[in-house]
Design a protein around this motif. Structure first.
Motif, PDB file in Angstrom:
ATOM      1  N   ARG A   1      -1.531   0.362 -12.682  1.00 55.99           N
ATOM      2  CA  ARG A   1      -2.231   1.244 -11.692  1.00 55.99           C
ATOM      3  C   ARG A   1      -2.772   0.173 -10.443  1.00 55.99           C
ATOM      4  O   ARG A   1      -2.813  -0.867 -10.696  1.00 55.99           O
ATOM      5  CB  ARG A   1      -3.212   1.742 -12.682  1.00 55.99           C
ATOM      6  CG  ARG A   1      -4.404   2.409 -11.450  1.00 55.99           C
ATOM      7  CD  ARG A   1      -5.956   2.165 -12.145  1.00 55.99           C
ATOM      8  NE  ARG A   1      -6.948   1.496 -11.865  1.00 55.99           N
ATOM      9  CZ  ARG A   1      -7.168   0.816 -12.721  1.00 55.99           C
ATOM     10  NH1 ARG A   1      -6.853   0.901 -14.359  1.00 55.99           N
ATOM     11  NH2 ARG A   1      -7.956  -0.260 -12.758  1.00 55.99           N
TER      12      ARG A   1
ATOM     13  N   GLU B   1      -8.656  -2.298   0.970  1.00 59.66           N
ATOM     14  CA  GLU B   1      -8.000  -2.169   2.974  1.00 59.66           C
ATOM     15  C   GLU B   1      -9.113  -3.297   3.613  1.00 59.66           C
ATOM     16  O   GLU B   1      -7.725  -3.337   4.291  1.00 59.66           O
ATOM     17  CB  GLU B   1      -8.629  -1.111   2.993  1.00 59.66           C
ATOM     18  CG  GLU B   1      -7.458   0.511   2.563  1.00 59.66           C
ATOM     19  CD  GLU B   1      -6.350   0.968   3.356  1.00 59.66           C
ATOM     20  OE1 GLU B   1      -6.305  -0.096   4.324  1.00 59.66           O
ATOM     21  OE2 GLU B   1      -5.617   1.759   3.011  1.00 59.66           O
TER      22      GLU B   1
ATOM     23  N   GLY C   1      -0.412  10.409  -9.391  1.00 55.89           N
ATOM     24  CA  GLY C   1      -0.697  10.233  -7.681  1.00 55.89           C
ATOM     25  C   GLY C   1       0.353  10.129  -6.832  1.00 55.89           C
ATOM     26  O   GLY C   1       1.790  10.949  -7.024  1.00 55.89           O
ATOM     27  N   ASP C   2       0.065   9.339  -5.817  1.00 55.39           N
ATOM     28  CA  ASP C   2       1.926   9.169  -5.210  1.00 55.39           C
ATOM     29  C   ASP C   2       1.823   7.254  -4.850  1.00 55.39           C
ATOM     30  O   ASP C   2       0.840   6.990  -5.405  1.00 55.39           O
ATOM     31  CB  ASP C   2       0.962   9.892  -4.030  1.00 55.39           C
ATOM     32  CG  ASP C   2      -0.210   9.156  -3.133  1.00 55.39           C
ATOM     33  OD1 ASP C   2      -0.318   8.423  -3.304  1.00 55.39           O
ATOM     34  OD2 ASP C   2      -0.698   9.839  -2.473  1.00 55.39           O
ATOM     35  N   TRP C   3       2.204   7.450  -3.650  1.00 55.35           N
ATOM     36  CA  TRP C   3       3.136   5.766  -3.206  1.00 55.35           C
ATOM     37  C   TRP C   3       1.952   4.757  -2.372  1.00 55.35           C
ATOM     38  O   TRP C   3       1.787   4.385  -2.334  1.00 55.35           O
ATOM     39  CB  TRP C   3       4.142   6.191  -2.089  1.00 55.35           C
ATOM     40  CG  TRP C   3       5.307   6.355  -2.621  1.00 55.35           C
ATOM     41  CD1 TRP C   3       6.036   7.824  -3.059  1.00 55.35           C
ATOM     42  CD2 TRP C   3       5.904   5.652  -3.834  1.00 55.35           C
ATOM     43  NE1 TRP C   3       7.060   7.392  -3.548  1.00 55.35           N
ATOM     44  CE2 TRP C   3       7.155   6.327  -4.189  1.00 55.35           C
ATOM     45  CE3 TRP C   3       6.062   4.114  -4.633  1.00 55.35           C
ATOM     46  CZ2 TRP C   3       7.665   5.966  -5.019  1.00 55.35           C
ATOM     47  CZ3 TRP C   3       6.804   4.179  -5.169  1.00 55.35           C
ATOM     48  CH2 TRP C   3       7.759   4.638  -6.022  1.00 55.35           C
ATOM     49  N   GLU C   4       1.093   5.906  -1.730  1.00 55.64           N
ATOM     50  CA  GLU C   4       0.074   5.447  -1.082  1.00 55.64           C
ATOM     51  C   GLU C   4      -1.897   5.532  -1.912  1.00 55.64           C
ATOM     52  O   GLU C   4      -2.369   4.888  -1.164  1.00 55.64           O
ATOM     53  CB  GLU C   4      -0.617   5.915   0.404  1.00 55.64           C
ATOM     54  CG  GLU C   4       0.796   6.045   1.375  1.00 55.64           C
ATOM     55  CD  GLU C   4       1.207   6.073   2.494  1.00 55.64           C
ATOM     56  OE1 GLU C   4      -0.550   6.641   2.935  1.00 55.64           O
ATOM     57  OE2 GLU C   4       1.889   6.516   3.490  1.00 55.64           O
ATOM     58  N   THR C   5      -1.796   5.946  -2.443  1.00 54.75           N
ATOM     59  CA  THR C   5      -2.866   6.042  -2.970  1.00 54.75           C
ATOM     60  C   THR C   5      -3.819   5.126  -4.693  1.00 54.75           C
ATOM     61  O   THR C   5      -3.095   5.166  -4.856  1.00 54.75           O
ATOM     62  CB  THR C   5      -3.549   7.797  -3.451  1.00 54.75           C
ATOM     63  OG1 THR C   5      -3.325   8.828  -2.388  1.00 54.75           O
ATOM     64  CG2 THR C   5      -5.523   8.251  -3.732  1.00 54.75           C
ATOM     65  N   SER C   6      -5.124   4.247  -3.551  1.00 54.88           N
ATOM     66  CA  SER C   6      -5.396   3.724  -5.283  1.00 54.88           C
ATOM     67  C   SER C   6      -5.806   4.443  -6.292  1.00 54.88           C
ATOM     68  O   SER C   6      -5.786   5.690  -6.178  1.00 54.88           O
ATOM     69  CB  SER C   6      -6.489   3.126  -4.586  1.00 54.88           C
ATOM     70  OG  SER C   6      -6.681   1.560  -4.837  1.00 54.88           O
TER      71      SER C   6
ATOM     72  N   SER D   1      -3.230   5.118  -7.988  1.00 56.74           N
ATOM     73  CA  SER D   1      -1.743   5.605  -8.503  1.00 56.74           C
ATOM     74  C   SER D   1      -1.396   5.147  -9.409  1.00 56.74           C
ATOM     75  O   SER D   1      -1.229   3.344  -9.099  1.00 56.74           O
ATOM     76  CB  SER D   1      -0.890   5.631  -7.316  1.00 56.74           C
ATOM     77  OG  SER D   1      -1.942   6.855  -6.481  1.00 56.74           O
TER      78      SER D   1
ATOM     79  N   ASP E   1      -4.404  -0.688  -7.429  1.00 54.32           N
ATOM     80  CA  ASP E   1      -5.299  -0.395  -6.673  1.00 54.32           C
ATOM     81  C   ASP E   1      -5.914  -1.359  -5.144  1.00 54.32           C
ATOM     82  O   ASP E   1      -5.394  -2.828  -4.960  1.00 54.32           O
ATOM     83  CB  ASP E   1      -7.033  -1.552  -7.628  1.00 54.32           C
ATOM     84  CG  ASP E   1      -7.226  -0.563  -9.041  1.00 54.32           C
ATOM     85  OD1 ASP E   1      -7.452   0.826  -8.898  1.00 54.32           O
ATOM     86  OD2 ASP E   1      -6.678  -1.247  -9.706  1.00 54.32           O
TER      87      ASP E   1
ATOM     88  N   LYS F   1       1.093  -1.232  -0.006  1.00 56.78           N
ATOM     89  CA  LYS F   1      -0.294  -0.095   0.332  1.00 56.78           C
ATOM     90  C   LYS F   1       0.609   1.582   0.064  1.00 56.78           C
ATOM     91  O   LYS F   1       0.748   1.909  -0.741  1.00 56.78           O
ATOM     92  CB  LYS F   1      -1.094   0.031   1.140  1.00 56.78           C
ATOM     93  CG  LYS F   1      -2.147   1.355   1.352  1.00 56.78           C
ATOM     94  CD  LYS F   1      -3.013   0.842   2.464  1.00 56.78           C
ATOM     95  CE  LYS F   1      -3.718   2.465   2.446  1.00 56.78           C
ATOM     96  NZ  LYS F   1      -3.149   4.132   2.793  1.00 56.78           N
ATOM     97  N   SER F   2       1.758   1.194   0.493  1.00 59.22           N
ATOM     98  CA  SER F   2       2.354   2.250   1.586  1.00 59.22           C
ATOM     99  C   SER F   2       4.023   2.975   1.377  1.00 59.22           C
ATOM    100  O   SER F   2       5.200   3.456   0.832  1.00 59.22           O
ATOM    101  CB  SER F   2       2.110   3.375   1.906  1.00 59.22           C
ATOM    102  OG  SER F   2       2.292   2.231   3.066  1.00 59.22           O
TER     103      SER F   2
END
Length: 152
Positions: free
Chosen positions: A74, A79, A49-54, A56, A76, A27-28
Motif C-alpha cells: 500500500r 506531498e 485504487g489507481d496509480w496516483e492515490t495514496s 492504493s 502512502d 507518486k504517479s
C-alpha cells in the motif's frame, strides 16, 4: 531480546534528478519502473485504487539476488514533505519478515536531490538476517530510476 527482531536500515543516495521529478515518479509514474530498472523490476500493477492515490495497493514482480519475487504494498504519499512509503502487505519477503516497509524521502541538495532510503522491518525469528540485500536492492532501483529520469 524482542528488540533484536525489529529494526531499521537507512542510507542516503545523491540523485541528479530534482526532488519533484523523483517524487512524481513514485507518486504517479511507478508503472514505468520496469522500463527504468528492468533488472530489478519486471512488472507493477494496480490491485486496488489507481496509480496516483495514496492508499492504493500495487503488486510488484521483482528479481533480487537472481530470484524472482512478488510484493504487494500500500502506498502512502506525503506531498508536503516528499515522502513515499510502501507498506508491505503480502509477498515473498514475508517468509523472512513480519513487517517490511520501504520509505523514500527526497529533498533538494545543490543542483540535485538527496534521497533518504529507510527500510523498516521485523524478523520472523532470530535466525533471520537484517534485510541488507533488500536495502541494496532499494539503492540499485533508486539509482536506475534516477539515471532514467535524467537521460537526455
Amino acid at each position: 531480546m524482542a528488540d533484536d527482531m525489529k529494526g531499521k536500515l537507512e542510507t542516503e543516495v545523491e540523485l541528479k534528478s530534482s526532488p519533484e521529478q523523483f517524487f512524481k515518479f513514485w507518486k504517479s509514474d511507478v508503472h514505468q519502473a520496469p522500463n527504468h530498472t528492468p533488472s530489478n523490476i519486471q512488472g507493477v500493477r494496480v490491485h486496488e485504487g489507481d496509480w496516483e492515490t495514496s492508499g492504493s495497493i500495487k503488486i510488484w514482480d521483482y528479481t533480487i539476488d537472481g530470484k524472482p519475487g512478488v510484493f504487494k504494498e500500500r502506498v502512502d504519499v506525503d506531498e508536503e514533505n516528499k515522502i513515499v512509503k510502501l507498506t508491505g502487505l503480502e509477498g515473498d519477503v514475508f517468509k523472512l519478515y513480519k513487517v517490511y516497509n520501504g520509505i523514500w524521502h527526497v529533498k533538494p541538495k545543490g543542483q540535485g536531490t538527496l534521497a533518504k532510503l529507510t527500510l523498516e522491518y521485523e524478523k520472523q525469528n532470530e535466525s533471520v538476517p537484517a534485510p541488507t540485500i533488500y536495502m541494496d536492492f532499494m539503492i540499485s532501483m533508486t539509482k536506475d530510476i534516477d539515471a532514467a529520469l535524467t537521460k537526455p
